[in-house]
Design an enzyme around this catalytic site. Structure first.
Site, PDB file in Angstrom:
ATOM      1  N   GLU A 124       0.820  -1.214   0.000  1.00 55.74           N
ATOM      2  CA  GLU A 124       0.000   0.000   0.000  1.00 55.74           C
ATOM      3  C   GLU A 124       0.853   1.263   0.000  1.00 55.74           C
ATOM      4  OE1 GLU A 124      -2.926   2.081  -0.644  1.00 55.74           O
ATOM      5  OE2 GLU A 124      -3.744   0.226   0.184  1.00 55.74           O
ATOM      6  N   LYS A 200       4.934   4.118 -10.242  1.00 52.15           N
ATOM      7  CA  LYS A 200       3.694   4.106  -9.481  1.00 52.15           C
ATOM      8  C   LYS A 200       2.485   3.824 -10.373  1.00 52.15           C
ATOM      9  CE  LYS A 200       5.529   7.113  -5.876  1.00 52.15           C
ATOM     10  NZ  LYS A 200       5.551   8.475  -5.283  1.00 52.15           N
TER      11      LYS A 200
END
Length: 404
Positions: A124, A200
């Site tokens: 996460e 990302k």
């Protein structure tokens, strides 16, 4: 009680240890058990650290201790972080990480290793800092076909672009400010050239599709060529320039890219300033969902790391129901076929040549000696071909930014 080990006592590692220590009673009350840091791996001697009694230098101490069930890999870089992560998974220990480089490059292998040994690999904190985005994307939106993800995923570049827009300073001045404030590294290339954002969006794309693209297949362009003039033109358009990581379906093909985009102020991404991040997700049933918050920093990232640790302690399994697969050669699609409108500024050419080559364009105000215009929707290949033709007419490209 759950025993954990932290690999790396840098910014994020220290923040994670601090959070687990400072909020120990709160965590124990909510979780129903204590989370105990048994080891911290770091090659440095740190006698003044409050965690000096936990420091070990040999990873085997962690790997061979059956009491350690969770490892937090917070080292950064690909190596030896990848090798240590793989070894921990193969030793039957779940791993949580903030390391986007390892997740983007080795996520398939590590998730498969976790599944093979009945443990979990959670990440996460690898994307969006403290913003909960991966778990909601993987679970809460699992019933949707994710048609688009567009995000401001790097706080350094967003700070620079914000200072250019609101402070009227040049790219170089804004970068110097970011470095002085600790937002940018001495070597800022990973941020300003888009590499960090690329990793990302690679991860977010894999969460959405189950297929991990190769990072070097994702079109990547940074912000170092953005001029104050371009920012002012965007302002004239009631817009701002943002570095976006994007995964988007267009005519049935899945495109992925990192590049500056002109974003109109009626889009919520346009108003996200300074070091904050924002991720806009579109699903075929839910519509648009927005995630916003601090994208970096010790405390924000530590919050996401600890969220994964607590999820494991509570008995949750892998965030992605099935291990990822390699995306293959067709994902992402050839960026040359991606279609968008473009803002282009050129010198050494007149409007007649632009009209002939680009067809219908919308002219914009710009500095003396340049012509600025907006194109109609055009593919990357066609835009490059037209710019080559204008170059043959004496035109010199000063700037080009796509419209979101």
């Amino acid at each position: 009680m759950i025993n954990i080990a932290i690999m790396g006592l840098g910014v994020v590692g220290s923040g994670t240890a601090d959070l687990l220590t400072e909020n120990r009673q709160l965590i124990e009350r909510r979780l129903g058990q204590a989370v105990h840091i048994k080891y911290i791996l770091d090659i440095r001697d740190m006698p003044d650290s409050p965690y000096s009694n936990l420091l070990v230098k040999d990873v085997k101490v962690i790997l061979q201790d059956p009491e350690v069930s969770v490892v937090a890999e917070l080292m950064g870089g690909s190596h030896p972080a990848f090798e240590y992560t793989l070894a921990a998974l193969e030793a039957g220990k779940s791993v949580v990480t903030s390391n986007k480089e390892v997740v983007a490059n080795f996520g398939v292998r590590l998730m498969q290793a976790a599944a093979a040994h009945g443990v979990s690999y959670l990440f996460e904190a690898s994307t969006g800092g403290g913003i909960p985005v991966i778990r909601p994307l993987a679970r809460d939106l699992a019933g949707n076909v994710i048609t688009e993800i567009s995000g401001i995923l790097n706080g350094t570049t967003n700070y620079i672009l914000t200072r250019m827009w609101k402070g009227g300073v040049s790219f170089e001045e804004a970068l110097s400010e970011a470095q002085a404030l600790g937002y940018a590294e001495r070597d800022p290339s990973a941020d300003v050239e888009g590499k960090d954002t690329c990793r990302k969006i690679c991860i977010l794309g894999a969460v959405a599709t189950g297929r991990l693209a190769q990072v070097d297949r994702i079109y990547t362009e940074g912000i170092s060529a953005i001029r104050l003039t371009d920012v002012r033109v965007a302002e004239h358009m009631d817009a701002s320039i943002k570095l976006l990581g994007r995964m988007v379906y267009q005519d049935g093909s899945l495109y992925m890219m990192t590049a500056p985009f002109i974003v109109r102020h009626d889009n919520p991404l346009s108003r996200i300033d300074d070091v904050f991040n924002g991720v806009l997700v579109s699903g075929n049933y839910v519509g648009d969902v927005m995630f916003y918050g601090r994208g970096a920093g010790a405390k924000a990232t530590a919050s996401a790391v600890v969220a994964d640790i607590l999820a494991l302690a509570a008995g949750e399994g892998p965030v992605c129901r099935e291990p990822w697969r390699e995306a293959g050669e067709n994902v992402p699609a050839d960026f040359a076929n991606f279609v968008s409108r473009n803002y282009i500024a050129m010198s050494g050419v007149d409007s007649n040549a632009i009209d002939v080559i680009f067809g219908s364009v919308e002219y914009l105000p710009t500095v003396e000696g340049e012509i600025a215009f907006l194109t109609a929707p055009v593919s990357e290949r066609e835009a490059q071909d037209n710019l080559t033709r204008l170059s043959a007419c004496g035109g010199v490209l000063q700037s080009r930014v796509r419209l979101f």
